[in-house]
Design a protein around this motif. Structure first.
Motif, PDB file in Angstrom:
ATOM      1  N   TYR A 212       0.839  -1.196   0.000  1.00  0.00           N
ATOM      2  CA  TYR A 212       0.000   0.000   0.000  1.00  0.00           C
ATOM      3  C   TYR A 212       0.879   1.253   0.000  1.00  0.00           C
ATOM      4  CZ  TYR A 212      -4.169  -2.759   1.162  1.00  0.00           C
ATOM      5  OH  TYR A 212      -5.213  -3.643   1.140  1.00  0.00           O
ATOM      6  N   ASP A 213       0.310   2.355  -0.429  1.00  0.00           N
ATOM      7  CA  ASP A 213       1.020   3.629  -0.418  1.00  0.00           C
ATOM      8  C   ASP A 213       0.945   4.238   0.984  1.00  0.00           C
ATOM      9  OD1 ASP A 213       2.348   5.932  -1.129  1.00  0.00           O
ATOM     10  OD2 ASP A 213       0.627   6.861  -2.111  1.00  0.00           O
ATOM     11  N   THR A 214       1.630   3.597   1.898  1.00  0.00           N
ATOM     12  CA  THR A 214       1.702   4.032   3.295  1.00  0.00           C
ATOM     13  C   THR A 214       3.162   3.964   3.726  1.00  0.00           C
ATOM     14  OG1 THR A 214       1.352   1.774   4.115  1.00  0.00           O
ATOM     15  CG2 THR A 214      -0.626   3.136   3.788  1.00  0.00           C
ATOM     16  N   GLY A 219      -1.628  -1.466   5.702  1.00  0.00           N
ATOM     17  CA  GLY A 219      -2.777  -0.605   5.887  1.00  0.00           C
ATOM     18  C   GLY A 219      -2.729   0.186   7.182  1.00  0.00           C
ATOM     19  N   ARG A 281      -3.596  -8.617  -0.568  1.00  0.00           N
ATOM     20  CA  ARG A 281      -4.677  -7.725  -0.139  1.00  0.00           C
ATOM     21  C   ARG A 281      -6.022  -8.458  -0.175  1.00  0.00           C
ATOM     22  NH1 ARG A 281      -3.928  -1.935  -3.270  1.00  0.00           N
ATOM     23  NH2 ARG A 281      -1.655  -1.669  -3.004  1.00  0.00           N
ATOM     24  N   ALA A 287      -6.097   1.538   1.720  1.00  0.00           N
ATOM     25  CA  ALA A 287      -4.750   1.792   2.230  1.00  0.00           C
ATOM     26  C   ALA A 287      -4.780   2.479   3.584  1.00  0.00           C
ATOM     27  CB  ALA A 287      -3.966   2.642   1.233  1.00  0.00           C
ATOM     28  N   SER A 288      -5.610   3.505   3.720  1.00  0.00           N
ATOM     29  CA  SER A 288      -5.621   4.298   4.941  1.00  0.00           C
ATOM     30  C   SER A 288      -7.023   4.839   5.182  1.00  0.00           C
ATOM     31  CB  SER A 288      -4.637   5.466   4.816  1.00  0.00           C
ATOM     32  OG  SER A 288      -4.625   6.260   5.979  1.00  0.00           O
TER      33      SER A 288
END
Length: 330
Positions: A212-214, A219, A281, A287-288
């Motif tokens: 994820y874009d974190t 998450g 996933r 993601a957030s």
């Protein structure tokens, strides 16, 4: 006056019952015990085993106990399961809630507090979501809850029923006094799963998605302690009783923690290793998801007391240990 709590033998509902009793309210619980536990209901509350869609039962309870408010928790809550079994979720969450609202109207109940969810929103991101964010649920679970919110809006226009719909983010932890906690076998709540793995009741924790874009690829969620959540419900009850009008409000802390950060907290609090396994996933996961709870703070004068990840994990672990000993003694 009495408060009817549906799903009061379950996780959040049982905490709500204790919160009301601690504030000298009379409490009646309706629960079919499909996922809740009779022992989880505080002994001072009256438990009626039954279906929230049984209009005759609800109307009798309202009349016999002088119920002026309903706090509605009963329902199905597993997001991936809702993707696999959408009809079940629309039946249990939407249709049964509609029947309960009809019973409330016909029996003259004036205040209705609904257990909604952040899953009604279109998506998550780094920025906190406020109540004006786009609502476009990505799963049947979220849609089943949003439909009930709309029913309540429409009913409140046509009938003298005021409502509060509280949109939960990620509820976790347990009663600091050790009276109740998350007890459902096979529960999917992350901190519950991590607690079980920490104490050896699960072999490992699955981390669903590491790309994820974190910050760490896992998450991020806004975890709210269950005691703060039920405190917000009580404030909403007071507001409705005082004629405060309808309210839709987020319940979260305004910041999040990743899956890996939760696991690290459990290791820190317990001093034990927590085995993990990386997995793909899951459908419907974002993601957030972080709350902007400014409305709840302003309208309800809500001031959370348990905004601390290590503290949330600590109460969850304490309850898990207590539950283990309770089951061993049974």
């Amino acid at each position: 006056m009495a408060v009817l709590v549906t799903g009061g033998a379950g996780y959040i509902g049982s905490h709500m019952v204790w919160e009301l009793l601690d504030r000298d309210e009379e409490v009646v619980v309706v629960d079919n015990l499909s996922s809740g536990f009779e022992w989880a209901v505080a002994p001072e509350a009256r438990l009626c085993r039954g279906d929230v869609a049984d209009k005759g039962l609800i109307c009798r309870i309202v009349e016999e106990h002088g119920v002026d408010a309903i706090i509605h928790f009963a329902g199905s809550v597993v997001v991936p399961e809702s993707v696999a079994r959408p009809l079940s979720y629309y039946e249990n969450n939407t249709c049964r809630s509609r029947a309960l609202i009809e019973a409330a109207v016909e029996s003259g109940v004036k205040s209705f507090i609904f257990s909604s969810t952040a899953a009604v929103y279109a998506g998550g991101g780094a920025a906190p979501l406020d109540e004006e964010a786009v609502v476009a649920p990505q799963t049947p679970y979220g849609m089943s809850k949003l439909m009930v919110e709309q029913i309540l809006r429409d009913v409140s226009v046509a009938h003298p029923l005021s409502f509060a719909a509280l949109r939960y983010f990620n509820v976790a932890g347990a009663d600091p006094k050790g009276r109740t906690g998350q007890s459902t076998a096979g529960a999917t709540h992350l901190i519950k799963v991590v607690s079980e793995a920490t104490l050896g009741k699960r072999s490992h924790v699955d981390i669903y998605g590491t790309d994820y874009d974190t910050p760490d690829g896992t998450g991020v969620r806004d975890f709210i302690h269950v005691s703060d959540l039920v405190g917000a419900h009580y404030l909403a009850l007071q507001r409705l009783r005082a004629g405060g009008g309808n309210l839709v409000a987020n319940c979260g802390y305004g910041h999040g923690y990743s899956v890996r950060e939760v696991i690290a907290s459990a290791r820190k609090v317990s001093g034990r290793e927590v085995p993990v396994r990386e997995a793909p996933r899951r459908p419907g996961d974002l993601a957030s998801v972080i709350a902007d709870a400014g409305r709840a703070r302003k309208e309800l004068k809500w001031a959370p007391s348990f905004d601390d990840l290590d503290g949330i994990v600590e109460t969850s672990l304490a309850w898990e240990d207590r539950l283990t000993r309770k089951n061993s003694a049974a």
